[in-house]
Design a protein around this motif. Structure first.
Motif, PDB file in Angstrom:
ATOM      1  N   UNK A  80       0.824  -1.210   0.000  1.00 30.05           N
ATOM      2  CA  UNK A  80       0.000   0.000   0.000  1.00 30.05           C
ATOM      3  C   UNK A  80       0.857   1.260   0.000  1.00 30.05           C
ATOM      4  N   UNK A  81       1.880   1.261   0.859  1.00 29.77           N
ATOM      5  CA  UNK A  81       2.718   2.452   1.004  1.00 29.77           C
ATOM      6  C   UNK A  81       3.489   2.766  -0.273  1.00 29.77           C
ATOM      7  N   UNK A  82       3.896   1.723  -1.003  1.00 27.40           N
ATOM      8  CA  UNK A  82       4.714   1.913  -2.197  1.00 27.40           C
ATOM      9  C   UNK A  82       3.889   1.996  -3.478  1.00 27.40           C
ATOM     10  N   UNK A  83       2.574   1.857  -3.360  1.00 28.31           N
ATOM     11  CA  UNK A  83       1.718   1.980  -4.540  1.00 28.31           C
ATOM     12  C   UNK A  83       1.853   0.826  -5.508  1.00 28.31           C
ATOM     13  N   UNK A  84       1.734  -0.392  -4.982  1.00 31.84           N
ATOM     14  CA  UNK A  84       1.865  -1.587  -5.816  1.00 31.84           C
ATOM     15  C   UNK A  84       0.851  -1.564  -6.967  1.00 31.84           C
ATOM     16  N   UNK A  85       1.292  -1.895  -8.208  1.00 28.07           N
ATOM     17  CA  UNK A  85       0.367  -1.928  -9.340  1.00 28.07           C
ATOM     18  C   UNK A  85      -0.619  -3.091  -9.239  1.00 28.07           C
ATOM     19  N   UNK A  86      -1.694  -2.977  -9.973  1.00 30.15           N
ATOM     20  CA  UNK A  86      -2.732  -4.012  -9.936  1.00 30.15           C
ATOM     21  C   UNK A  86      -2.268  -5.278 -10.635  1.00 30.15           C
ATOM     22  N   UNK A  87      -2.443  -6.434  -9.966  1.00 29.47           N
ATOM     23  CA  UNK A  87      -2.114  -7.746 -10.535  1.00 29.47           C
ATOM     24  C   UNK A  87      -3.246  -8.694 -10.142  1.00 29.47           C
ATOM     25  N   UNK A  88      -4.370  -8.676 -10.877  1.00 33.47           N
ATOM     26  CA  UNK A  88      -5.606  -9.325 -10.436  1.00 33.47           C
ATOM     27  C   UNK A  88      -5.474 -10.783 -10.012  1.00 33.47           C
ATOM     28  N   UNK A  89      -4.906 -11.641 -10.869  1.00 27.80           N
ATOM     29  CA  UNK A  89      -4.834 -13.067 -10.538  1.00 27.80           C
ATOM     30  C   UNK A  89      -3.903 -13.295  -9.353  1.00 27.80           C
ATOM     31  N   UNK A  90      -2.758 -12.618  -9.368  1.00 25.66           N
ATOM     32  CA  UNK A  90      -1.799 -12.761  -8.282  1.00 25.66           C
ATOM     33  C   UNK A  90      -2.397 -12.272  -6.970  1.00 25.66           C
TER      34      UNK A  90
END
Length: 216
Positions: free
Chosen positions: A115-125
């Motif tokens: 959350x803090x680092x702004x993780x990109x969306x990876x739906x299946x993962x």
């Protein structure tokens, strides 16, 4: 989010973070340490468990915020909760996950950093990761119910399923309602930093307890 509001959010969450070291004393029992032996006492224990154990509460709430900020499926909290049910049932059946407490706290730290680092969306993962994280949490939850009768186990499962869905879904829709656009991402980063702090705190606690049992 204004600078003043950001400071208020940070102060509030930091205050809650400060409660984390006190949670082990309450960690797994809402009934004074006794096992629930009826459906209603199992239900009460299940409803209370994710609330009185702050690191679990922080993770469940952060699941909802994560779903909002990454625009992930609104079913993401459900996958997590189903994972907790599976993990609990596995442990009750004798299939204990090694180092589950360490892994739960590590998952809390990882979610906070995401959350803090702004993780990109990876739906299946993301779906798989939260289902597995749920299993880890469910394995730890089960420590409050192992050795009880089937009726209280049913109440416990119902209780912690309800409360987790309320907390995770509530956090998700609250994030959508309170913030939008850049404010959502900025607020999520603040929350993520605090969640990561909680994760790091309880990891250190676990390590100290393992090295110095007399201090636990």
């Amino acid at each position: 989010m204004s600078s003043r509001n950001r400071k208020k959010v940070t102060a509030l969450l930091a205050g809650l973070c400060a409660l984390a070291p006190a949670t082990p004393a309450l960690a797994h029992h809402a009934l004074g340490g006794s096992l629930p032996m009826r459906f209603e006492t199992g239900l009460l224990s299940g409803l209370a468990h994710p609330i009185i154990n702050f690191d679990h509460f922080a993770f469940v709430a952060a699941v909802g915020v994560f779903a909002a900020v990454t625009q992930a499926s609104k079913l993401l909290p459900l996958w997590f909760v189903l994972g907790t049910v599976a993990g609990c049932l596995f442990t009750v059946a004798g299939l204990v996950i090694p180092l589950d407490v360490w892994l739960v706290h590590g998952a809390l730290l990882a979610l906070g950093l995401a959350l803090a680092l702004g993780k990109p969306r990876m739906p299946v993962f993301d779906t798989a990761a939260f289902a597995v994280a749920g299993m880890l949490h469910g394995s730890v939850y089960a420590e409050a119910i192992v050795g009880t009768v089937s009726s209280s186990l049913g109440g416990y499962l119902v209780g912690f399923t309800i409360i987790q869905m309320l907390v995770a879904s509530g956090a998700m829709f609250a994030a959508y309602a309170l913030w939008c656009g850049d404010r959502l991402y900025a607020s999520a980063r603040i929350i993520g930093g605090v969640v990561a702090g909680v994760g790091l705190t309880v990891l250190i606690q676990t390590g100290v307890s393992a090295l110095f049992p007399a201090l636990a």
